[in-house]
Motif scaffolding. Structure first.
Motif, PDB file in Angstrom:
ATOM      1  N   VAL A 245       0.636  -1.434   0.164  1.00 43.87           N
ATOM      2  CA  VAL A 245       0.395   0.083   0.178  1.00 43.87           C
ATOM      3  C   VAL A 245       0.732   0.764   0.254  1.00 43.87           C
ATOM      4  CG1 VAL A 245      -1.446   1.323   1.223  1.00 43.87           C
ATOM      5  CG2 VAL A 245      -1.928  -1.258   1.181  1.00 43.87           C
ATOM      6  N   THR A 246       0.549   2.030  -1.164  1.00 45.08           N
ATOM      7  CA  THR A 246       1.331   3.858  -0.909  1.00 45.08           C
ATOM      8  C   THR A 246      -0.172   4.433   0.132  1.00 45.08           C
ATOM      9  OG1 THR A 246       0.322   4.136  -3.234  1.00 45.08           O
ATOM     10  CG2 THR A 246       2.506   3.199  -2.847  1.00 45.08           C
ATOM     11  N   ALA A 257      -7.349   1.071   0.841  1.00 48.63           N
ATOM     12  CA  ALA A 257      -6.878  -0.320   0.047  1.00 48.63           C
ATOM     13  C   ALA A 257      -6.436  -0.995   1.746  1.00 48.63           C
ATOM     14  CB  ALA A 257      -5.920  -0.586  -0.618  1.00 48.63           C
ATOM     15  N   ALA A 258      -5.725  -0.353   2.953  1.00 41.14           N
ATOM     16  CA  ALA A 258      -5.771  -0.458   3.686  1.00 41.14           C
ATOM     17  C   ALA A 258      -6.627  -0.927   4.216  1.00 41.14           C
ATOM     18  CB  ALA A 258      -4.651   0.509   4.631  1.00 41.14           C
ATOM     19  N   ALA A 259      -7.917  -0.429   4.179  1.00 41.95           N
ATOM     20  CA  ALA A 259      -9.390  -0.944   5.131  1.00 41.95           C
ATOM     21  C   ALA A 259      -9.541  -2.344   4.398  1.00 41.95           C
ATOM     22  CB  ALA A 259     -10.145   0.087   5.371  1.00 41.95           C
ATOM     23  N   ALA A 260      -9.452  -2.443   3.303  1.00 38.38           N
ATOM     24  CA  ALA A 260      -9.762  -3.678   2.604  1.00 38.38           C
ATOM     25  C   ALA A 260      -9.353  -4.718   2.432  1.00 38.38           C
ATOM     26  CB  ALA A 260      -9.629  -3.442   1.001  1.00 38.38           C
ATOM     27  N   TYR A 261      -7.387  -4.579   3.393  1.00 40.56           N
ATOM     28  CA  TYR A 261      -7.152  -5.890   3.822  1.00 40.56           C
ATOM     29  C   TYR A 261      -7.333  -6.545   4.974  1.00 40.56           C
ATOM     30  CZ  TYR A 261      -2.951  -7.539   5.762  1.00 40.56           C
ATOM     31  OH  TYR A 261      -2.218  -8.785   6.348  1.00 40.56           O
ATOM     32  N   GLU A 262      -8.264  -5.599   5.878  1.00 45.13           N
ATOM     33  CA  GLU A 262      -8.696  -6.292   7.669  1.00 45.13           C
ATOM     34  C   GLU A 262      -9.474  -7.212   7.053  1.00 45.13           C
ATOM     35  OE1 GLU A 262      -6.942  -5.918  10.051  1.00 45.13           O
ATOM     36  OE2 GLU A 262      -5.668  -4.112   8.312  1.00 45.13           O
ATOM     37  N   THR A 263     -10.083  -7.425   6.138  1.00 43.32           N
ATOM     38  CA  THR A 263     -11.071  -8.154   5.784  1.00 43.32           C
ATOM     39  C   THR A 263     -10.422 -10.100   5.113  1.00 43.32           C
ATOM     40  OG1 THR A 263     -11.519  -8.364   3.382  1.00 43.32           O
ATOM     41  CG2 THR A 263     -12.608  -6.204   4.453  1.00 43.32           C
ATOM     42  N   ALA A 264      -9.260  -9.604   4.492  1.00 41.47           N
ATOM     43  CA  ALA A 264      -8.656 -10.804   3.654  1.00 41.47           C
ATOM     44  C   ALA A 264      -8.176 -11.317   5.104  1.00 41.47           C
ATOM     45  CB  ALA A 264      -7.255 -10.757   3.930  1.00 41.47           C
ATOM     46  N   VAL A 265      -8.317 -13.321   4.801  1.00 40.54           N
ATOM     47  CA  VAL A 265      -8.229 -13.990   6.104  1.00 40.54           C
ATOM     48  C   VAL A 265      -6.370 -14.737   5.792  1.00 40.54           C
ATOM     49  CG1 VAL A 265      -9.059 -16.570   6.961  1.00 40.54           C
ATOM     50  CG2 VAL A 265     -10.418 -14.768   6.067  1.00 40.54           C
ATOM     51  N   HIS A 266      -5.589 -15.263   6.855  1.00 40.44           N
ATOM     52  CA  HIS A 266      -4.365 -15.689   6.846  1.00 40.44           C
ATOM     53  C   HIS A 266      -3.941 -17.242   6.353  1.00 40.44           C
ATOM     54  CE1 HIS A 266      -2.975 -12.096   9.799  1.00 40.44           C
ATOM     55  NE2 HIS A 266      -3.722 -12.402  10.585  1.00 40.44           N
ATOM     56  N   LYS A 268      -1.889 -13.697   5.434  1.00 42.32           N
ATOM     57  CA  LYS A 268      -1.919 -12.612   4.719  1.00 42.32           C
ATOM     58  C   LYS A 268      -0.381 -11.236   5.303  1.00 42.32           C
ATOM     59  CE  LYS A 268      -4.636 -10.240   7.927  1.00 42.32           C
ATOM     60  NZ  LYS A 268      -6.710  -9.403   7.592  1.00 42.32           N
ATOM     61  N   ARG A 269       0.024 -10.096   4.199  1.00 51.11           N
ATOM     62  CA  ARG A 269       1.188  -9.174   5.633  1.00 51.11           C
ATOM     63  C   ARG A 269       0.318  -8.326   4.107  1.00 51.11           C
ATOM     64  NH1 ARG A 269       6.631 -11.278   4.449  1.00 51.11           N
ATOM     65  NH2 ARG A 269       6.329 -12.311   6.198  1.00 51.11           N
ATOM     66  N   ILE A 270       0.932  -6.478   5.198  1.00 52.61           N
ATOM     67  CA  ILE A 270       0.366  -5.918   4.670  1.00 52.61           C
ATOM     68  C   ILE A 270       2.055  -4.844   4.999  1.00 52.61           C
ATOM     69  CG2 ILE A 270      -0.286  -4.645   6.995  1.00 52.61           C
ATOM     70  CD1 ILE A 270      -2.116  -2.406   4.799  1.00 52.61           C
ATOM     71  N   VAL A 271       2.054  -4.385   2.704  1.00 51.93           N
ATOM     72  CA  VAL A 271       3.534  -3.599   4.051  1.00 51.93           C
ATOM     73  C   VAL A 271       3.474  -2.128   3.337  1.00 51.93           C
ATOM     74  CG1 VAL A 271       6.075  -3.416   2.595  1.00 51.93           C
ATOM     75  CG2 VAL A 271       4.920  -5.557   2.842  1.00 51.93           C
ATOM     76  N   LEU A 272       3.848  -1.385   3.794  1.00 51.89           N
ATOM     77  CA  LEU A 272       3.672   0.448   3.388  1.00 51.89           C
ATOM     78  C   LEU A 272       4.823   0.787   2.578  1.00 51.89           C
ATOM     79  CD1 LEU A 272       1.919   1.998   6.813  1.00 51.89           C
ATOM     80  CD2 LEU A 272       0.590   0.824   4.733  1.00 51.89           C
ATOM     81  N   VAL A 273       4.565   1.731   1.321  1.00 54.66           N
ATOM     82  CA  VAL A 273       5.613   2.419   0.702  1.00 54.66           C
ATOM     83  C   VAL A 273       5.439   3.740   1.041  1.00 54.66           C
ATOM     84  CG1 VAL A 273       6.839   2.801  -1.431  1.00 54.66           C
ATOM     85  CG2 VAL A 273       5.386   0.377  -1.316  1.00 54.66           C
ATOM     86  N   PRO A 274       6.602   4.423   1.461  1.00 52.90           N
ATOM     87  CA  PRO A 274       6.426   5.653   1.298  1.00 52.90           C
ATOM     88  C   PRO A 274       5.717   5.934   0.089  1.00 52.90           C
ATOM     89  CG  PRO A 274       8.425   4.953   2.648  1.00 52.90           C
ATOM     90  CD  PRO A 274       7.903   4.115   1.216  1.00 52.90           C
ATOM     91  N   GLY A 275       4.713   7.700   0.101  1.00 57.17           N
ATOM     92  CA  GLY A 275       4.553   8.276  -1.006  1.00 57.17           C
ATOM     93  C   GLY A 275       3.393   8.081  -1.356  1.00 57.17           C
ATOM     94  N   GLY A 276       3.267   8.410  -2.589  1.00 58.74           N
ATOM     95  CA  GLY A 276       1.549   8.233  -4.051  1.00 58.74           C
ATOM     96  C   GLY A 276       1.986   6.891  -4.357  1.00 58.74           C
ATOM     97  N   GLY A 283      12.414   4.223  -7.723  1.00 58.37           N
ATOM     98  CA  GLY A 283      13.738   5.045  -6.062  1.00 58.37           C
ATOM     99  C   GLY A 283      13.540   4.176  -4.914  1.00 58.37           C
ATOM    100  N   PRO A 284      13.625   4.632  -3.784  1.00 61.44           N
ATOM    101  CA  PRO A 284      13.572   4.437  -2.694  1.00 61.44           C
ATOM    102  C   PRO A 284      11.866   3.855  -2.375  1.00 61.44           C
ATOM    103  CG  PRO A 284      13.968   6.951  -1.815  1.00 61.44           C
ATOM    104  CD  PRO A 284      13.654   6.861  -3.579  1.00 61.44           C
ATOM    105  N   GLY A 285      11.135   3.891  -3.105  1.00 63.62           N
ATOM    106  CA  GLY A 285       9.508   3.266  -2.914  1.00 63.62           C
ATOM    107  C   GLY A 285       9.593   1.657  -4.004  1.00 63.62           C
ATOM    108  N   PHE A 286      10.566   2.009  -4.894  1.00 63.07           N
ATOM    109  CA  PHE A 286      10.165   0.714  -5.463  1.00 63.07           C
ATOM    110  C   PHE A 286      11.191  -0.360  -4.762  1.00 63.07           C
ATOM    111  CE2 PHE A 286      13.533  -2.232  -8.459  1.00 63.07           C
ATOM    112  CZ  PHE A 286      12.763  -2.848  -9.486  1.00 63.07           C
TER     113      PHE A 286
END
Length: 305
Positions: A245-246, A257-266, A268-276, A283-286
């Motif tokens: 997620v950005t 997207a982050a809220a929808a992630y909470e409905t997934a069942v293990h 699972k993993r969420i990763v945050l990428v700084p920026g838009g 760059g760093p996001g990649f």
């Protein structure tokens, strides 16, 4: 390391690249099937991701969606039309192509997508158990919410009227109505009317992807409005699912997207990428987004096992 490929998708020929990692396949490499987002083509940084994956021992099937880039449209169908369900079925054809290769392990197939195709891989993971791991980057999770955020509220009724007029014209044998993907005027009609969309698409077209065209059919936007991949997130388990997620995404709302992630069942993993939205590609996001997906597939496709 990279091979030009083509495969049939029920009448449409899809073209792309196959990346084979170095070393002995030991009965076949694990493989990641990859395609791009709304109107984008593979040269718009998918090669960068495939190179990271291949260096970690993952084969990759990278292709253009039907009617875009190097891929053909189906006979009798227009180019530059985005039907999300056709694109999901084409992911399935790409999985079949990968499974048919002697250098791929048919039981270790993953799916990666970004933006619009980030939503596709969640649907794919829920409906196709041949896929053993999925990773969606800056994913669209609600077409209706996307439409409502990208089209001004006072333009909703005229847009729906345009959809109806386009359907009548096409039924009479006329040409499909077209619209730009991006524009330098944020008040002008466009499928993705944000300044960062205009900057990214026009820059990558000039620097990397001359085959990208700044137009889609109007029906592409109509079909977006009715596409809800978030409904499939709870259905993916037991297939492992990752969401990258950005948080500052203003094209596809990162918080949605982050809220929808909470409905997934293990698992699972969420990763945050700084920026838009587009910061994940360079760059760093990649560095964050590509490493997160690489590690997810290495873990769940049992690279080296």
């Amino acid at each position: 390391m990279r091979e030009d490929i083509s495969f049939d998708a029920e009448g449409a020929t899809l073209r792309g690249w196959f990346y084979a990692p170095d070393g002995d396949a030991n009965g076949g490499h694990p493989c990641v099937v990859m395609a791009h987002g709304f109107s984008a083509v593979k040269e718009q940084h998918l090669d960068d991701y495939a190179e990271v994956f291949a260096a970690a021992g993952l084969a990759c099937v990278v292709y253009d969606h039907r009617g875009f880039g190097a891929s053909d449209a189906a006979p009798g169908r227009p180019r530059q039309e985005i039907d999300p369900w056709e694109q999901i079925r084409d992911y399935q054809h790409a999985v079949t192509y990968a499974q048919g290769r002697d250098d791929v392990d048919a039981d270790r197939i993953g799916a990666w997508g970004s933006s619009y195709s980030g939503g596709h891989v969640y649907v794919l993971g829920a409906i196709d158990r041949r896929v053993k791991a999925v990773s969606g980057q800056a994913p669209l999770v609600s077409g209706r919410r996307g439409f409502e955020s990208l089209v001004r509220i006072d333009a909703w009724a005229p847009t729906w009227e345009a959809f109806a007029a386009d359907r009548l014209e096409r039924a009479r044998g006329g040409e499909p109505a077209m619209m730009p993907v991006v524009t330098d005027d944020p008040t002008a009609p466009a499928a993705l009317p944000t300044p960062d969309s205009y900057e990214w698409f026009t820059r990558t077209q000039k620097e990397r992807a001359p085959s990208w065209r700044n137009e889609v059919t109007l029906r592409s936007v109509e079909l977006l409005q009715g596409y809800e991949p978030r409904a499939f997130l709870p259905l993916i388990s037991p297939t492992p699912v990752q969401m990258v997620v950005t948080p500052n995404d203003r094209l596809i709302a990162g918080e949605l997207a982050a809220a929808a992630y909470e409905t997934a069942v293990h698992p699972k993993r969420i990763v945050l990428v700084p920026g838009g939205h587009f910061d994940a590609y360079t760059g760093p996001g990649f560095e964050v987004s590509s490493a997160a997906a690489r590690d997810w597939f290495v873990e769940h496709l049992r690279v080296g096992k």
